[in-house]
Design a protein around this motif. Structure first.
Motif, PDB file in Angstrom:
ATOM      1  N   THR A 134       0.856  -1.180   0.000  1.00 37.74           N
ATOM      2  CA  THR A 134       0.000   0.000   0.000  1.00 37.74           C
ATOM      3  C   THR A 134       0.892   1.231   0.000  1.00 37.74           C
ATOM      4  OG1 THR A 134      -0.125   0.002   2.420  1.00 37.74           O
ATOM      5  CG2 THR A 134      -1.893  -1.130   1.220  1.00 37.74           C
ATOM      6  N   THR A 135       0.399   2.288  -0.600  1.00 40.42           N
ATOM      7  CA  THR A 135       1.173   3.529  -0.662  1.00 40.42           C
ATOM      8  C   THR A 135       0.229   4.702  -0.863  1.00 40.42           C
ATOM      9  OG1 THR A 135       3.192   4.494  -1.591  1.00 40.42           O
ATOM     10  CG2 THR A 135       1.613   3.582  -3.159  1.00 40.42           C
ATOM     11  N   GLY A 136       0.775   5.902  -0.809  1.00 37.19           N
ATOM     12  CA  GLY A 136      -0.020   7.094  -1.029  1.00 37.19           C
ATOM     13  C   GLY A 136      -0.673   7.610   0.244  1.00 37.19           C
ATOM     14  N   ARG A 137      -1.682   8.457   0.063  1.00 43.07           N
ATOM     15  CA  ARG A 137      -2.355   9.098   1.188  1.00 43.07           C
ATOM     16  C   ARG A 137      -2.962   8.062   2.133  1.00 43.07           C
ATOM     17  NH1 ARG A 137      -4.188  12.696  -3.083  1.00 43.07           N
ATOM     18  NH2 ARG A 137      -6.080  11.423  -3.291  1.00 43.07           N
ATOM     19  N   PRO A 138      -2.916   8.333   3.435  1.00 43.54           N
ATOM     20  CA  PRO A 138      -3.564   7.407   4.370  1.00 43.54           C
ATOM     21  C   PRO A 138      -5.054   7.303   4.083  1.00 43.54           C
ATOM     22  CG  PRO A 138      -2.147   8.979   5.526  1.00 43.54           C
ATOM     23  CD  PRO A 138      -2.256   9.461   4.111  1.00 43.54           C
ATOM     24  N   SER A 139      -5.579   6.092   4.139  1.00 40.14           N
ATOM     25  CA  SER A 139      -6.993   5.884   3.863  1.00 40.14           C
ATOM     26  C   SER A 139      -7.416   4.529   4.403  1.00 40.14           C
ATOM     27  CB  SER A 139      -7.256   5.944   2.352  1.00 40.14           C
ATOM     28  OG  SER A 139      -8.604   5.642   2.050  1.00 40.14           O
ATOM     29  N   ASP A 140      -8.677   4.463   4.877  1.00 38.33           N
ATOM     30  CA  ASP A 140      -9.205   3.176   5.328  1.00 38.33           C
ATOM     31  C   ASP A 140      -9.424   2.233   4.149  1.00 38.33           C
ATOM     32  OD1 ASP A 140      -9.243   4.071   7.939  1.00 38.33           O
ATOM     33  OD2 ASP A 140     -11.321   4.771   7.829  1.00 38.33           O
ATOM     34  N   LYS A 141      -9.689   2.804   2.981  1.00 37.15           N
ATOM     35  CA  LYS A 141      -9.935   2.006   1.780  1.00 37.15           C
ATOM     36  C   LYS A 141      -9.165   2.634   0.623  1.00 37.15           C
ATOM     37  CE  LYS A 141     -13.754   0.074  -0.934  1.00 37.15           C
ATOM     38  NZ  LYS A 141     -13.352   0.491  -2.281  1.00 37.15           N
ATOM     39  N   PRO A 142      -8.293   1.869  -0.040  1.00 43.28           N
ATOM     40  CA  PRO A 142      -7.502   2.443  -1.139  1.00 43.28           C
ATOM     41  C   PRO A 142      -8.386   3.023  -2.231  1.00 43.28           C
ATOM     42  CG  PRO A 142      -6.675   0.270  -0.532  1.00 43.28           C
ATOM     43  CD  PRO A 142      -7.971   0.450   0.192  1.00 43.28           C
ATOM     44  N   ASP A 143      -7.938   4.146  -2.805  1.00 40.08           N
ATOM     45  CA  ASP A 143      -8.656   4.749  -3.922  1.00 40.08           C
ATOM     46  C   ASP A 143      -8.591   3.859  -5.159  1.00 40.08           C
ATOM     47  OD1 ASP A 143      -9.207   7.002  -2.384  1.00 40.08           O
ATOM     48  OD2 ASP A 143      -7.331   7.988  -2.968  1.00 40.08           O
ATOM     49  N   VAL A 144      -7.441   3.254  -5.390  1.00 37.17           N
ATOM     50  CA  VAL A 144      -7.255   2.417  -6.577  1.00 37.17           C
ATOM     51  C   VAL A 144      -6.487   1.160  -6.208  1.00 37.17           C
ATOM     52  CG1 VAL A 144      -7.300   4.354  -8.195  1.00 37.17           C
ATOM     53  CG2 VAL A 144      -5.112   3.603  -7.235  1.00 37.17           C
ATOM     54  N   THR A 145      -6.668   0.130  -7.016  1.00 34.68           N
ATOM     55  CA  THR A 145      -5.861  -1.088  -6.926  1.00 34.68           C
ATOM     56  C   THR A 145      -5.105  -1.231  -8.233  1.00 34.68           C
ATOM     57  OG1 THR A 145      -7.392  -2.211  -5.427  1.00 34.68           O
ATOM     58  CG2 THR A 145      -5.901  -3.598  -6.704  1.00 34.68           C
ATOM     59  N   VAL A 146      -3.803  -1.362  -8.128  1.00 32.31           N
ATOM     60  CA  VAL A 146      -2.930  -1.458  -9.301  1.00 32.31           C
ATOM     61  C   VAL A 146      -2.345  -2.866  -9.332  1.00 32.31           C
ATOM     62  CG1 VAL A 146      -0.920  -0.512 -10.493  1.00 32.31           C
ATOM     63  CG2 VAL A 146      -2.377   0.998  -9.108  1.00 32.31           C
ATOM     64  N   THR A 147      -2.573  -3.565 -10.448  1.00 34.19           N
ATOM     65  CA  THR A 147      -2.141  -4.955 -10.573  1.00 34.19           C
ATOM     66  C   THR A 147      -1.232  -5.115 -11.786  1.00 34.19           C
ATOM     67  OG1 THR A 147      -4.256  -5.680  -9.638  1.00 34.19           O
ATOM     68  CG2 THR A 147      -2.932  -7.343 -10.774  1.00 34.19           C
ATOM     69  N   GLY A 148      -0.155  -5.866 -11.610  1.00 31.96           N
ATOM     70  CA  GLY A 148       0.746  -6.135 -12.725  1.00 31.96           C
ATOM     71  C   GLY A 148       1.921  -6.954 -12.269  1.00 31.96           C
ATOM     72  N   SER A 149       2.802  -7.245 -13.188  1.00 30.37           N
ATOM     73  CA  SER A 149       4.010  -8.007 -12.851  1.00 30.37           C
ATOM     74  C   SER A 149       4.923  -7.174 -11.967  1.00 30.37           C
ATOM     75  CB  SER A 149       4.751  -8.409 -14.122  1.00 30.37           C
ATOM     76  OG  SER A 149       5.311  -7.253 -14.740  1.00 30.37           O
ATOM     77  N   LEU A 150       5.826  -7.854 -11.268  1.00 30.09           N
ATOM     78  CA  LEU A 150       6.812  -7.138 -10.465  1.00 30.09           C
ATOM     79  C   LEU A 150       7.582  -6.132 -11.316  1.00 30.09           C
ATOM     80  CD1 LEU A 150       8.316 -10.011  -8.271  1.00 30.09           C
ATOM     81  CD2 LEU A 150       6.912  -8.104  -7.467  1.00 30.09           C
ATOM     82  N   VAL A 151       7.962  -6.544 -12.513  1.00 30.52           N
ATOM     83  CA  VAL A 151       8.756  -5.670 -13.377  1.00 30.52           C
ATOM     84  C   VAL A 151       7.957  -4.434 -13.780  1.00 30.52           C
ATOM     85  CG1 VAL A 151       9.827  -5.499 -15.657  1.00 30.52           C
ATOM     86  CG2 VAL A 151      10.289  -7.482 -14.216  1.00 30.52           C
ATOM     87  N   ASP A 152       6.695  -4.613 -14.144  1.00 31.82           N
ATOM     88  CA  ASP A 152       5.888  -3.463 -14.546  1.00 31.82           C
ATOM     89  C   ASP A 152       5.592  -2.541 -13.367  1.00 31.82           C
ATOM     90  OD1 ASP A 152       5.713  -3.809 -17.308  1.00 31.82           O
ATOM     91  OD2 ASP A 152       4.097  -5.265 -17.112  1.00 31.82           O
ATOM     92  N   LEU A 153       5.383  -3.114 -12.187  1.00 34.22           N
ATOM     93  CA  LEU A 153       5.194  -2.278 -11.003  1.00 34.22           C
ATOM     94  C   LEU A 153       6.451  -1.462 -10.716  1.00 34.22           C
ATOM     95  CD1 LEU A 153       3.306  -4.808  -8.693  1.00 34.22           C
ATOM     96  CD2 LEU A 153       2.365  -2.671  -9.609  1.00 34.22           C
ATOM     97  N   LEU A 154       7.614  -2.120 -10.782  1.00 32.46           N
ATOM     98  CA  LEU A 154       8.864  -1.400 -10.559  1.00 32.46           C
ATOM     99  C   LEU A 154       9.056  -0.304 -11.596  1.00 32.46           C
ATOM    100  CD1 LEU A 154      11.630  -0.930  -9.244  1.00 32.46           C
ATOM    101  CD2 LEU A 154      12.542  -2.737 -10.743  1.00 32.46           C
ATOM    102  N   GLY A 155       8.815  -0.636 -12.873  1.00 31.76           N
ATOM    103  CA  GLY A 155       9.014   0.347 -13.930  1.00 31.76           C
ATOM    104  C   GLY A 155       8.194   1.592 -13.722  1.00 31.76           C
ATOM    105  N   TRP A 156       6.938   1.413 -13.298  1.00 31.51           N
ATOM    106  CA  TRP A 156       6.069   2.567 -13.032  1.00 31.51           C
ATOM    107  C   TRP A 156       6.545   3.348 -11.815  1.00 31.51           C
ATOM    108  CZ3 TRP A 156       2.059   2.266  -8.964  1.00 31.51           C
ATOM    109  CH2 TRP A 156       1.349   3.455  -8.832  1.00 31.51           C
ATOM    110  N   LEU A 157       6.847   2.646 -10.723  1.00 24.54           N
ATOM    111  CA  LEU A 157       7.238   3.326  -9.490  1.00 24.54           C
ATOM    112  C   LEU A 157       8.539   4.115  -9.641  1.00 24.54           C
ATOM    113  CD1 LEU A 157       6.393   0.493  -6.939  1.00 24.54           C
ATOM    114  CD2 LEU A 157       5.315   2.752  -6.989  1.00 24.54           C
TER     115      LEU A 157
END
Length: 228
Positions: free
Chosen positions: A183-206
């Motif tokens: 989890t990341t971003g602003r504190p929240s009881d429920k995430p605004d979005v769920t981002v799904t993908g491979s480890l490599v694609d997550l790393l590339g975006w981050l």
């Protein structure tokens, strides 16, 4: 628990890979554009060398840079050098970093980096590992995010989601590759979005190396991330 000795060995291996790859360039190709806007491959190699020396300063209790302007000035100064000088400098500066890391020390101590960032000394080898792996990709000479060791990919995702955690400009997000979750971003009881993908694609975006087009986003649009 961070194992700085393990990370120092990983830095050495990653440096060997980038040195072997750089040795296949020539004076023309080292002056060509890298994947980083406005930087040649020479800029990337110069940055890797000067970053090694800057992190030696950190480990030895000195300011990372004597002044904020020095970092960029040194990179611009060293970028046009011929390939053999670039490679020798990278090899020698990497050896200085390894030597500094081999000195007995209190690795739990706090150290200061750029812009007032404070971290544990034990995390400095991993920070250097990140510099070497990601900038090897930035050279654009055949080494891709997919070639990076999976251990590094997972840990860098840990590091970057922690960095953006609580950031007021980043929507609350749940990230997953189907096995691991963050989890990341602003504190929240429920995430605004769920981002799904491979480890490599997550790393590339981050880390700003990919636009996130390989990711699936539920609940909204892919968050825009602040520059690293």
């Amino acid at each position: 628990m961070i194992d700085h000795a393990h990370d120092l060995a990983s830095v050495r291996d990653a440096t060997d890979r980038v040195l072997s790859a750089a040795a296949g360039l020539d004076n023309v190709s080292v002056a060509e554009p890298s994947r980083l806007p406005g930087w040649s491959r020479g800029h990337v190699l110069a940055h890797l060398s000067r970053n090694a020396d800057a992190l030696v300063n950190v480990l030895e209790g000195r300011p990372m840079y004597a002044a904020a302007s020095i970092r960029d000035a040194d990179i611009d100064r060293d970028a046009p050098r011929p390939l053999d000088v670039q490679v020798a400098d990278l090899r020698e500066s990497a050896a200085r970093f390894q030597d500094a890391g081999a000195v007995p020390a209190d690795w739990s101590r706090s150290v200061e980096l750029r812009n007032g960032v404070v971290d544990s000394a034990s995390r400095i080898p991993f920070r250097r590992w990140a510099e070497v792996e990601l900038h090897h990709v930035d050279l654009g000479i055949g080494y891709e995010l997919e070639d990076i060791p999976e251990e590094f990919t997972r840990r860098e995702i840990d590091f970057l989601t922690e960095r953006f955690d609580g950031h007021p400009d980043v929507p609350s997000a749940h990230l997953t590759d189907g096995t691991h979750a963050w989890t990341t971003g602003r504190p929240s009881d429920k995430p605004d979005v769920t981002v799904t993908g491979s480890l490599v694609d997550l790393l590339g975006w981050l880390c700003g190396r990919r636009d996130g087009s390989g990711l699936t986003v539920d609940g909204g649009s892919l968050p825009a991330l602040p520059p690293l």
